[in-house]
Design a protein around this motif. Structure first.
Motif, PDB file in Angstrom:
ATOM      1  N   SER A 156      18.221  45.325 -23.198  1.00  0.00           N
ATOM      2  CA  SER A 156      18.154  43.998 -22.580  1.00  0.00           C
ATOM      3  C   SER A 156      19.466  43.648 -21.888  1.00  0.00           C
ATOM      4  O   SER A 156      19.512  42.698 -21.094  1.00  0.00           O
ATOM      5  N   CYS A 157      20.528  44.412 -22.188  1.00  0.00           N
ATOM      6  CA  CYS A 157      21.839  44.142 -21.616  1.00  0.00           C
ATOM      7  C   CYS A 157      22.269  45.201 -20.615  1.00  0.00           C
ATOM      8  O   CYS A 157      22.947  44.890 -19.627  1.00  0.00           O
ATOM      9  N   LEU A 158      21.911  46.460 -20.869  1.00  0.00           N
ATOM     10  CA  LEU A 158      22.368  47.578 -20.045  1.00  0.00           C
ATOM     11  C   LEU A 158      21.175  48.282 -19.423  1.00  0.00           C
ATOM     12  O   LEU A 158      20.062  48.251 -19.960  1.00  0.00           O
ATOM     13  N   THR A 159      21.413  48.954 -18.280  1.00  0.00           N
ATOM     14  CA  THR A 159      20.315  49.630 -17.589  1.00  0.00           C
ATOM     15  C   THR A 159      20.537  51.127 -17.417  1.00  0.00           C
ATOM     16  O   THR A 159      19.577  51.869 -17.274  1.00  0.00           O
ATOM     17  N   GLY A 192      28.649  52.285 -11.750  1.00  0.00           N
ATOM     18  CA  GLY A 192      28.700  51.322 -10.676  1.00  0.00           C
ATOM     19  C   GLY A 192      29.130  49.940 -11.126  1.00  0.00           C
ATOM     20  O   GLY A 192      29.122  49.627 -12.324  1.00  0.00           O
ATOM     21  N   PRO A 193      29.506  49.072 -10.178  1.00  0.00           N
ATOM     22  CA  PRO A 193      30.060  47.755 -10.517  1.00  0.00           C
ATOM     23  C   PRO A 193      29.066  46.813 -11.184  1.00  0.00           C
ATOM     24  O   PRO A 193      29.453  46.004 -12.025  1.00  0.00           O
ATOM     25  N   ALA A 194      27.792  46.895 -10.805  1.00  0.00           N
ATOM     26  CA  ALA A 194      26.813  45.988 -11.415  1.00  0.00           C
ATOM     27  C   ALA A 194      26.679  46.279 -12.907  1.00  0.00           C
ATOM     28  O   ALA A 194      26.619  45.355 -13.729  1.00  0.00           O
ATOM     29  N   GLU A 195      26.650  47.563 -13.278  1.00  0.00           N
ATOM     30  CA  GLU A 195      26.544  47.911 -14.694  1.00  0.00           C
ATOM     31  C   GLU A 195      27.831  47.546 -15.440  1.00  0.00           C
ATOM     32  O   GLU A 195      27.788  47.179 -16.622  1.00  0.00           O
TER      33      GLU A 195
END
Length: 489
Positions: free
Chosen positions: A178-181, A118-121
């Motif tokens: 802390s950077c990616l979900t 997705g765009p947020a990631e």
């Protein structure tokens, strides 16, 4: 008596050859002694009928380091070893059926992330990529491409502060999270901890630099001859520069007196006079008789070894359409697999590295191909019964490959290399990955590149700093050569 120009290099692996090239090009009288009949060391080769396999690393990053090695002898890398950039660098195949390709270019990678997560990631990934660059920019010149034989090399307050600010002293897993979900993307940027012999939860964030080298810098492969073509070309350059390489000859003793190194004895009974020796072989084994007692290093009193691996090399009678050069099949379990390795047990749900060098047309007959599958597993320090365990793990791996769509490979011509085989090939603890990279085995805390009490005795290879991997080993050879040329005895 030996002259100041005489150097003996023990081992024609990448580290030894890197040192030999630089020393010979600088006019030193260099002799390389190699117990095997071919160069390469860990970057070896094997054949099975008409099939040829690389038995060492399948990943080449930072080709500029290799080019610099050739350049030290006034040679162009492309003239000796043309490379091609893989596309994709890696393919990740997840247990849920999703697939993620690591490709060249920031925008192309962001698009891959956008399609998968997705765009947020994708926006988070671009910020993370900048973080990787920050860590790499600080770490490379000061802690990887730098001589760590003296403690003051680590005491660089400004650089340490920059590393700390970018998260380099956090745990790798926490840094990435802390950077990616998205869990799939996190695993794609922390699996490199396996190179270090550690869980992402125990590896330092500074080793995000490995992910940078892989996913940003790119992965390369020789156009001809596989990875073993690298040491073959390096050996040829070393000989052109004036080094003498003697194959099938084993060094048995580095001799020294009060002034330092005096000679290296061979199993032929010969005594090669030398003022410097660069030992670029398995270091713990070298301390079992090859090296003077005064060369003992306190850092090796209680070594912590990396896990090992079970490797199956297959000679296929077919090609595999659309198969990537490197495919990582990541298991559903994650933390428990690393915990098993740390406890000296086989992984319950291992992740597999499948290598399909389709461009290496000389590795198999026309219409055929080679396939290599690597499963991380325990080394020999755990005391497992490999006579019983080895065949069971092999059968499990064959079943896994069938379920992954590679077909029934049980009757396919194959070569198996398990931890006992690695031991027979000269790797301490039955692991080709040397010491792990915990903090107490990193930089100055890793076995030293020189013997302080034996002037003229230097070390290169993956047991010394910077550590494991093709670029670090090449750098270790360069650092050893520089110490010799500086006259540091």
């Amino acid at each position: 008596m030996a002259t100041r120009d005489q150097v003996v290099v023990v081992g024609a692996g990448l580290g030894g050859l890197a040192a030999a090239i630089r020393l010979a090009a600088a006019g030193r009288d260099v002799t390389v002694v190699e117990a095997s009949d071919v160069p390469g060391g860990c970057c070896g080769t094997a054949t099975l009928g008409p099939y040829r396999f690389d038995t060492g690393p399948s990943v080449l990053t930072m080709p500029s380091v290799l080019a610099d090695t050739f350049g030290a002898a006034g040679e162009e890398l492309d003239d000796w070893l043309p490379l091609r950039r893989l596309d994709p660098y890696y393919r990740f195949a997840y247990h849920d059926g999703s697939v993620f390709d690591v490709v060249r270019g920031q925008e192309a990678m962001a698009e891959q992330v956008r399609e998968l997560c997705g765009p947020a990631e994708a926006a988070r990934y671009l910020r993370f990529r900048r973080r990787l660059q920050q860590i790499f920019d600080v770490e490379w010149p000061l802690f990887i491409d730098h001589d760590m034989t003296r403690l003051r090399a680590m005491v660089r307050p400004y650089a340490l502060a920059r590393l700390a600010a970018s998260g380099g002293f956090r745990r790798l897993d926490r840094l990435v999270r802390s950077c990616l979900t998205d869990e799939r993307l996190i695993r794609a940027h922390t699996f490199q901890a396996l190179y270090l012999g550690l869980s992402p939860r125990k590896a330092l964030g500074v080793y995000a630099s490995v992910a940078h080298m892989d996913t940003v810098g790119g992965v390369f492969f020789p156009r001809h001859g596989g990875m073993h073509a690298i040491p073959v070309a390096m050996a040829a350059v070393a000989e052109k520069a004036g080094a003498v390489i003697r194959y099938g000859v084993r060094a048995t003793k580095v001799e020294a007196d009060g002034s330092g190194v005096t000679a290296v004895r061979l199993d032929t009974g010969e005594r090669l006079q030398a003022r410097h020796a660069v030992v670029a072989c398995d270091l713990p084994a070298a301390h079992q008789g090859l090296l003077p007692d005064a060369a003992a290093d306190w850092r090796l009193r209680r070594p912590s070894y990396s896990p090992s691996c079970l490797v199956l090399h297959f000679g296929l009678d077919r090609r595999l359409p659309d198969q990537a050069h490197h495919t990582l099949h990541l298991g559903e379990q994650w933390d428990s697999t690393f915990a098993a390795l740390e406890e000296g047990r086989p992984q319950p749900d291992p992740s597999l590295l499948v290598t399909y060098p389709s461009s290496d047309t000389g590795a198999a007959p026309a219409g055929h191909a080679t396939l290599t599958v690597l499963e991380p597993t325990a080394n020999l320090r755990g005391g497992l019964d490999w006579d019983d365990l080895g065949p069971r793990l092999r059968d499990r791996l064959l079943d896994r490959l069938t379920r992954l769509g590679y077909g029934d490979l049980s009757t396919t011509p194959s070569l198996t290399i398990a931890p006992p085989d690695w031991l027979r090939r000269g790797h301490s603890a039955g692991t080709p990955f040397a010491l792990d990279h915990r903090f107490t085995q990193t930089a100055w805390l890793r076995p030293s590149g020189r013997a302080r009490r034996v002037p003229g005795l230097h070390f290169a290879g993956m047991y010394t700093a910077p550590g494991v991997g093709v670029p670090p080993v090449l750098i270790s050879g360069r650092l050893a050569a520089e110490r010799v040329l500086e006259g540091r005895r």
